[in-house]
Design a protein around this motif. Sequence first.
Motif, PDB file in Angstrom:
ATOM      1  N   CYS A  93      18.762  -4.832  38.374  1.00 35.54           N
ATOM      2  CA  CYS A  93      19.843  -5.284  37.692  1.00 35.54           C
ATOM      3  C   CYS A  93      20.305  -6.684  37.937  1.00 35.54           C
ATOM      4  O   CYS A  93      20.418  -6.968  39.213  1.00 35.54           O
ATOM      5  CB  CYS A  93      20.958  -4.487  37.481  1.00 35.54           C
ATOM      6  N   ILE A  94      20.198  -7.388  36.846  1.00 29.65           N
ATOM      7  CA  ILE A  94      20.987  -8.920  37.362  1.00 29.65           C
ATOM      8  C   ILE A  94      22.382  -9.007  36.995  1.00 29.65           C
ATOM      9  O   ILE A  94      22.979 -10.126  37.021  1.00 29.65           O
ATOM     10  CB  ILE A  94      19.975 -10.039  36.691  1.00 29.65           C
ATOM     11  N   PHE A  95      22.912  -8.128  36.581  1.00 32.71           N
ATOM     12  CA  PHE A  95      24.369  -8.047  36.381  1.00 32.71           C
ATOM     13  C   PHE A  95      24.863  -9.177  35.330  1.00 32.71           C
ATOM     14  O   PHE A  95      25.922  -9.888  35.758  1.00 32.71           O
ATOM     15  CB  PHE A  95      25.188  -8.125  37.537  1.00 32.71           C
ATOM     16  N   CYS A  96      24.058  -8.997  34.111  1.00 37.27           N
ATOM     17  CA  CYS A  96      24.418 -10.178  33.198  1.00 37.27           C
ATOM     18  C   CYS A  96      25.306  -9.671  32.108  1.00 37.27           C
ATOM     19  O   CYS A  96      26.094 -10.422  31.210  1.00 37.27           O
ATOM     20  CB  CYS A  96      23.143 -10.584  32.325  1.00 37.27           C
ATOM     21  N   ASP A  97      25.673  -8.455  32.199  1.00 34.31           N
ATOM     22  CA  ASP A  97      26.718  -7.740  31.388  1.00 34.31           C
ATOM     23  C   ASP A  97      26.403  -7.478  29.888  1.00 34.31           C
ATOM     24  O   ASP A  97      26.998  -7.213  29.174  1.00 34.31           O
ATOM     25  CB  ASP A  97      28.066  -8.443  31.401  1.00 34.31           C
ATOM     26  N   LYS A  98      24.832  -7.891  29.650  1.00 37.68           N
ATOM     27  CA  LYS A  98      24.489  -7.990  28.176  1.00 37.68           C
ATOM     28  C   LYS A  98      24.684  -6.588  27.572  1.00 37.68           C
ATOM     29  O   LYS A  98      25.035  -6.321  26.537  1.00 37.68           O
ATOM     30  CB  LYS A  98      23.270  -8.455  28.168  1.00 37.68           C
ATOM     31  N   CYS A  99      24.204  -5.631  28.285  1.00 35.35           N
ATOM     32  CA  CYS A  99      24.156  -4.070  27.958  1.00 35.35           C
ATOM     33  C   CYS A  99      25.635  -3.587  27.665  1.00 35.35           C
ATOM     34  O   CYS A  99      25.691  -3.049  26.613  1.00 35.35           O
ATOM     35  CB  CYS A  99      23.596  -3.078  29.095  1.00 35.35           C
ATOM     36  N   PHE A 129      31.260  -2.218  33.455  1.00 38.49           N
ATOM     37  CA  PHE A 129      31.017  -2.713  34.998  1.00 38.49           C
ATOM     38  C   PHE A 129      32.338  -2.771  35.709  1.00 38.49           C
ATOM     39  O   PHE A 129      33.078  -3.573  35.206  1.00 38.49           O
ATOM     40  CB  PHE A 129      30.351  -3.910  35.124  1.00 38.49           C
ATOM     41  N   TYR A 179      19.513   3.619  34.297  1.00 37.60           N
ATOM     42  CA  TYR A 179      19.796   2.495  35.043  1.00 37.60           C
ATOM     43  C   TYR A 179      19.297   2.405  36.589  1.00 37.60           C
ATOM     44  O   TYR A 179      19.250   3.265  37.261  1.00 37.60           O
ATOM     45  CB  TYR A 179      21.283   2.231  35.109  1.00 37.60           C
ATOM     46  N   CYS A 210      18.997  -5.979  27.150  1.00 37.05           N
ATOM     47  CA  CYS A 210      18.679  -6.111  28.381  1.00 37.05           C
ATOM     48  C   CYS A 210      17.557  -7.158  28.727  1.00 37.05           C
ATOM     49  O   CYS A 210      16.282  -7.005  28.319  1.00 37.05           O
ATOM     50  CB  CYS A 210      18.360  -5.017  29.094  1.00 37.05           C
ATOM     51  N   PRO A 211      17.725  -7.939  29.606  1.00 40.25           N
ATOM     52  CA  PRO A 211      16.580  -9.133  29.735  1.00 40.25           C
ATOM     53  C   PRO A 211      15.633  -8.233  30.633  1.00 40.25           C
ATOM     54  O   PRO A 211      14.555  -8.946  30.913  1.00 40.25           O
ATOM     55  CB  PRO A 211      17.252 -10.266  30.638  1.00 40.25           C
ATOM     56  N   ALA A 226      15.438  -2.503  34.635  1.00 39.00           N
ATOM     57  CA  ALA A 226      16.945  -2.245  34.720  1.00 39.00           C
ATOM     58  C   ALA A 226      17.501  -0.861  33.986  1.00 39.00           C
ATOM     59  O   ALA A 226      18.503  -0.362  34.628  1.00 39.00           O
ATOM     60  CB  ALA A 226      17.705  -3.326  34.813  1.00 39.00           C
ATOM     61  N   LEU A 227      17.064  -0.942  32.783  1.00 35.55           N
ATOM     62  CA  LEU A 227      17.601  -0.014  31.862  1.00 35.55           C
ATOM     63  C   LEU A 227      16.718   0.475  30.820  1.00 35.55           C
ATOM     64  O   LEU A 227      15.827  -0.442  30.569  1.00 35.55           O
ATOM     65  CB  LEU A 227      18.724  -0.985  31.162  1.00 35.55           C
TER      66      LEU A 227
HETATM   67  S1  SF4 Z   1      21.759  -6.002  30.406  1.00 40.24           S
HETATM   68 FE1  SF4 Z   1      20.109  -5.235  31.960  1.00 40.24          FE
HETATM   69  S2  SF4 Z   1      20.323  -6.758  33.819  1.00 40.24           S
HETATM   70 FE2  SF4 Z   1      21.939  -7.125  32.373  1.00 40.24          FE
HETATM   71  S3  SF4 Z   1      23.458  -6.047  33.548  1.00 40.24           S
HETATM   72 FE3  SF4 Z   1      22.781  -4.701  31.786  1.00 40.24          FE
HETATM   73  S4  SF4 Z   1      21.258  -3.339  33.184  1.00 40.24           S
HETATM   74 FE4  SF4 Z   1      21.754  -4.928  34.254  1.00 40.24          FE
END
Ligand code: SF4
Length: 144
Positions: free
Chosen positions: A43-49, A60, A38, A87-88, A93-94
């Motif tokens: 990271c844009i902290f979208c929480d998708k992961c 998170f 990570y 993850c976008p 980011a990941l």
């Molecule tokens: S999906 Fe990717 S961009 Fe979104 S919070 Fe998780 S690591 Fe960050």
Amino acid sequence: MFRSMFNAFANLFRPVRTHPYPAEPMPLPTAWRGLIEYNEEACIFCDKCEKACPPKSIRFFQHEDGRKEYRYNAWLCIYCGECVRACPKPEEALWQSETKARPAVKADNVNGGWFDWEAECAQSRDDYAAAKKAARAAKKNEGA
Ligand code: SF4
Ligand code: SF4
């Protein structure tokens, strides 16, 4: 007999079909699944992961100032790659690293600590949402 002698002789000049390990490191299989890596900077902290993770090994923590903090449990992870697919910003980011899944030495009580942390993360989100709601209500009352 002649045939096998011929093959043995011919094999001296044929290309090598085996991998010269350990002189050359073994290439990773195409379906290799390593540890999840990570990068907070990207990271844009979208929480998708977090939402995509089947065993909930990504969490998170929500700080009061709006900052989020990433947590990953390598012992709970099943290395399915769903978080990376969701993850976008994959690879930035990941991503799944070349590090072999599951570290050799397991820390004591890692999941016990993790489940405490999970509860703290959930609580931090509830607190944050309640604080935001209260702030909105106060603003509305000021305007009325
Ligand atoms: S999906 Fe990717 S961009 Fe979104 S919070 Fe998780 S690591 Fe960050
Ligand atoms: S690889 Fe699968 S189990 Fe591991 S963190 Fe990502 S989504 Fe969760």
